[in-house]
Motif scaffolding. Structure first.
Motif, PDB file in Angstrom:
ATOM      1  N   VAL A   1      69.954  10.756  44.639  1.00  0.00           N
ATOM      2  CA  VAL A   1      70.498  11.514  43.513  1.00  0.00           C
ATOM      3  C   VAL A   1      69.638  11.229  42.285  1.00  0.00           C
TER       4      VAL A   1
ATOM      5  N   LEU B   1      78.681  12.585  45.552  1.00  0.00           N
ATOM      6  CA  LEU B   1      78.609  13.952  46.066  1.00  0.00           C
ATOM      7  C   LEU B   1      79.885  14.769  45.864  1.00  0.00           C
TER       8      LEU B   1
ATOM      9  N   GLN C   1      74.768  12.024  36.627  1.00  0.00           N
ATOM     10  CA  GLN C   1      74.709  10.972  37.642  1.00  0.00           C
ATOM     11  C   GLN C   1      73.987   9.730  37.129  1.00  0.00           C
TER      12      GLN C   1
ATOM     13  N   TYR D   1      71.372  10.131  51.303  1.00  0.00           N
ATOM     14  CA  TYR D   1      70.752  11.072  50.359  1.00  0.00           C
ATOM     15  C   TYR D   1      70.368  10.316  49.076  1.00  0.00           C
TER      16      TYR D   1
ATOM     17  N   TYR E   1      69.867  15.249  45.376  1.00  0.00           N
ATOM     18  CA  TYR E   1      70.754  16.065  44.545  1.00  0.00           C
ATOM     19  C   TYR E   1      70.409  15.872  43.070  1.00  0.00           C
ATOM     20  N   GLU E   2      70.297  17.013  42.362  1.00  0.00           N
ATOM     21  CA  GLU E   2      70.049  16.952  40.915  1.00  0.00           C
ATOM     22  C   GLU E   2      71.386  16.929  40.173  1.00  0.00           C
TER      23      GLU E   2
ATOM     24  N   GLU F   1      80.474  22.942  42.139  1.00  0.00           N
ATOM     25  CA  GLU F   1      80.078  24.205  42.790  1.00  0.00           C
ATOM     26  C   GLU F   1      81.302  25.093  43.027  1.00  0.00           C
TER      27      GLU F   1
ATOM     28  N   PRO G   1      68.241  14.560  51.648  1.00  0.00           N
ATOM     29  CA  PRO G   1      68.341  15.457  50.499  1.00  0.00           C
ATOM     30  C   PRO G   1      68.306  14.694  49.174  1.00  0.00           C
TER      31      PRO G   1
ATOM     32  N   ILE H   1      79.965  16.787  42.742  1.00  0.00           N
ATOM     33  CA  ILE H   1      79.022  17.921  42.770  1.00  0.00           C
ATOM     34  C   ILE H   1      79.653  19.087  43.518  1.00  0.00           C
ATOM     35  N   LYS H   2      80.294  18.772  44.643  1.00  0.00           N
ATOM     36  CA  LYS H   2      80.954  19.833  45.436  1.00  0.00           C
ATOM     37  C   LYS H   2      82.030  20.521  44.594  1.00  0.00           C
TER      38      LYS H   2
ATOM     39  N   PHE I   1      72.166  23.322  39.369  1.00  0.00           N
ATOM     40  CA  PHE I   1      71.470  22.034  39.459  1.00  0.00           C
ATOM     41  C   PHE I   1      70.296  22.029  38.481  1.00  0.00           C
TER      42      PHE I   1
END
Ligand code: NDP
Length: 487
Positions: free
Chosen positions: A37, A181, A204, A35, A6-7, A188, A4, A184-185, A14
Motif C-alpha cells: 500500500v 483494504l 494510508q 499486497y 494499492y494507492e 469504492e 498488488p 478502500i473497498k 486511486f
C-alpha cells in the motif's frame, strides 16, 4: 510473484503518491505478504483535504433524504458483496471465515442503514420568546477524520462513516496499516452507490499519518478507535485546534457469574467474550468473577468445552473457529502476558502456548488460554491483553465483587449472569461501564449506543445520540418587532 499495490483513495479514485513509499501487508495466518500500500505523503495529504472540502460542499448541499437514498444503495452493495468483502477481512485480520461471513460486513451495513434512516428525521426546535422566536438547525461539522484499529477494519470504517455521512459531513479515514483494504473497498462502494467524489477519502500509513490528521486545522472532528495510550495522544493533538473527539478505547471488562446463574450459559458467554475473533475484541470479559458455590462447576465445564470445541487452523476453512492473531509482534506480546501470569502464580487451566495448526503452520496462533485462581493485582487481571486469554477469579459477596469489578481505570463493558431479576439490575446499575449485558454478552446492534466510561472512551457510537455527535446546532433568533435600542 508480484503482489498488488494499492494507492490512496482520494476524490473518488486511486491517487499515486509522489515519494513512491509503500508498506507491506501480511496475511497473519500464513506470514506471507499479500499486497503493498502506498503511504499518504504530503502530496496525498494536501489532495485529501482539498478533495474533502469539495466533497463536503456537494454532499452537505443535498437534502438528508437524498443522502439517505444514496447511502441505502451503498448498504445494498455491501450486502451483495458480503462474501468478497468477508474474504478481504479474513486475509487481512486472520479471523475465522465463519465469523466474517456473518458478522463483519453485516454489522457494518446495519449501521449505515440505521443512520441513513435516521438522518431525514433529525429536526431542530423552535420556540416563541415574547413576540420574537428562535429556531435551531442541525448542521454538519465539516471534514471529519476516522482512525481505525485492526480488529474489525471494515466494520469500524462503516461505524464511523455511517453517522458522519448521514449527517452531511465529509470523511478522511485512516485504517490501521495492518488492515488497509476494507476501507478502500468501502470507498469504492460509496462511489458506486452515488456518493459524490471527495466525500469519503482513504489515506494510508502508520502513526505519522494519524498524527497529521489529528493536528490538521481543516478537520473538525476525530473519531478514533484504538488503545488508551494512543487515544490520549490523539486527544492532546486534537486539542491544538479544539476538535471534537470520539474515543473508542480499550477495556478490561468484568463478567459476574452468581450462584443462581445458568452455568452453561455463563460458560458460553465467557468463551464468546474471550475467544471470539481470537480474543481481539475491545469489550471482551477478560475478568470472570465466579461465585464460590459454582466455581468448580464453571471451570470444569469451561475446561472441557475449551479443549473439545475450539478448532484452530486456516481461517478460510468454515470449520475453523479460532484464527491467527494480527501479527508476530502481537503474538509475542500475548505470549509474554501468559508467561507473566504463570510467574505471578495464576493456575493455568488450559492452553498457554503458541499454536502451529497443520492447515496454517506459519500463522500467529495462540492456544485458547484460561487462568484460574487469579488475584486482582496480577498483571493479567489488570492489563488489556487483546488475545485469547481469560482470567477467572472467585467471589462470595455481592458488594465486594462490585467493588473489585470497578477497581480499574477502564470501564468499557460489563456483564452479569443471574436468574434473580432484581439482583441483575441492582448489580449492573452499580458497575462502572458503558456497555452492559445481563445474561448475554457481546451483542452490539446498530440501535444500541456503545462507548466507554472512565479511560475507555469519550462519546458514543451507534444509537440515536451519535448523530448529534456529527452535527452542530445553529440557533437563529428572529426579530418580529422593532428593536429597542439606547443608541
Ligand atoms: P492503536 O492505538 O495502536 O492504533 C489505532 C489506530 O491509531 C491505528 O490506525 C494506528 O495506526 C493509529 N495511530 C497510532 N498512533 C497514532 C497517533 N499518535 N496519532 C493518530 N493515530 C495513531 O490500536 P490497535 O490498532 O492496536 O487496536 C487495538 C486497540 O483498539 C485495543 O486497545 C482495543 O481495545 C481498541 N479497540 C477499541 C474498540 C472500541 O470500540 N472501544 C474497538 C476495537 C478496538 P497504525 O496502526 O497504522 O500505526
Amino acid at each position: 510473484m508480484t503482489t498488488p499495490v494499492y494507492e490512496n483513495f482520494i476524490n473518488g479514485h486511486f491517487l499515486k503518491n509522489q515519494t513512491g513509499d509503500t508498506f507491506a501487508v501480511k496475511n497473519p495466518a500464513t506470514d506471507e505478504v499479500i499486497y503493498h500500500v502506498e503511504i499518504a505523503d504530503e502530496f496525498i495529504q494536501n489532495a485529501a483535504i482539498e478533495s474533502a472540502k469539495q466533497g463536503f460542499a456537494a454532499w452537505s448541499a443535498m437534502t438528508p433524504i437524498e443522502r439517505s437514498r444514496i447511502l441505502l444503495k451503498a448498504v445494498a452493495i455491501l450486502r451483495d458483496r458480503n462474501d468478497e468483502l468477508a474474504k478481504v477481512e479474513v486475509l487481512d485480520t486472520g479471523k475465522p471465515w465463519q465469523e466474517a461471513e456473518c458478522v463483519d460486513v453485516e454489522t457494518g451495513a446495519d449501521v449505515i442503514e440505521y443512520f441513513a434512516g435516521l438522518a431525514p428525521a433529525q429536526v431542530g426546535q423552535q420556540q416563541m420568546v415574547g413576540n420574537d422566536f428562535y429556531y435551531t438547525r442541525k448542521e454538519p461539522l465539516g471534514i471529519c477524520a476516522g482512525i481505525g484499529a485492526w480488529n474489525y477494519p471494515l466494520q469500524i470504517a462503516c461505524w464511523k462513516s455511517g453517522p458522519a455521512l448521514a449527517a452531511g459531513n465529509a470523511v478522511i479515514f485512516k485504517p490501521s496499516e495492518e488492515t488497509p483494504l476494507g476501507a478502500i473497498k468501502l470507498a469504492e462502494i460509496f462511489i458506486e452507490a452515488g456518493v459524490p467524489a471527495g466525500v469519503f477519502n482513504v489515506v494510508q500509513g502508520a502513526s505519522e499519518v494519524g498524527q497529521w490528521l489529528t493536528a490538521n486545522p481543516n478537520i473538525e472532528k476525530v473519531s478514533f478507535t484504538g488503545e488508551v495510550g494512543t487515544g490520549k495522544k490523539v486527544m492532546a493533538s486534537a486539542a491544538g485546534s479544539l476538535k471534537d473527539v470520539t474515543m473508542e478505547l480499550g477495556g478490561k471488562s468484568p463478567l459476574l457469574v452468581f450462584d443462581d446463574a445458568d452455568v452453561s450459559q455463563a460458560v458460553s458467554a465467557a468463551m464468546l467474550g474471550n475467544f471470539y475473533t481470537q480474543g481481539e475484541i475491545c469489550t471482551n470479559c477478560t475478568r470472570i468473577y465466579v461465585h464460590k458455590n459454582v466455581y468448580q462447576q464453571f471451570i470444569d465445564e469451561l475446561k472441557t468445552r475449551t479443549e473439545q470445541n475450539i478448532i484452530a487452523g486456516d481461517p478460510m476453512d468454515p470449520e475453523v473457529n479460532l484464527g491467527a492473531l494480527i501479527s508476530k509482534k502481537h503474538q509475542e506480546l500475548v505470549l509474554g502476558y501468559i508467561d507473566k501470569g504463570i510467574q505471578e502464580g495464576a493456575t493455568l487451566l488450559t492452553g498457554g502456548k503458541a499454536l502451529s495448526p497443520v492447515s496454517a503452520p506459519n500463522g500467529y496462533f495462540v492456544e485458547p488460554t484460561v487462568f484460574v485462581d487469579c488475584k486482582d493485582d496480577m498483571t493479567i487481571v489488570k492489563e488489556e491483553i487483546f488475545g485469547p486469554v481469560m482470567s477467572v477469579l472467585v467471589f462470595d459477596d455481592e458488594d465486594d465483587v462490585i467493588q473489585r469489578a470497578n477497581d480499574t481505570h477502564l470501564g468499557l463493558a460489563a456483564g452479569v449472569f443471574t436468574k434473580d431479576i432484581q439482583r441483575a439490575h441492582r448489580v449492573i446499575h452499580q458497575l462502572q461501564a458503558g456497555i452492559c449485558w445481563i445474561n448475554s454478552y457481546g451483542n452490539s446492534p446498530a440501535e444500541m449506543p456503545v462507548g466507554g466510561y472512565k479511560q475507555s472512551g469519550i462519546g458514543r457510537e451507534n444509537g440515536i445520540e451519535t448523530l448529534d455527535h456529527y452535527t452542530q446546532t445553529k440557533s437563529i433568533y428572529v426579530g418580529m418587532s422593532n428593536i429597542e435600542s439606547p443608541f
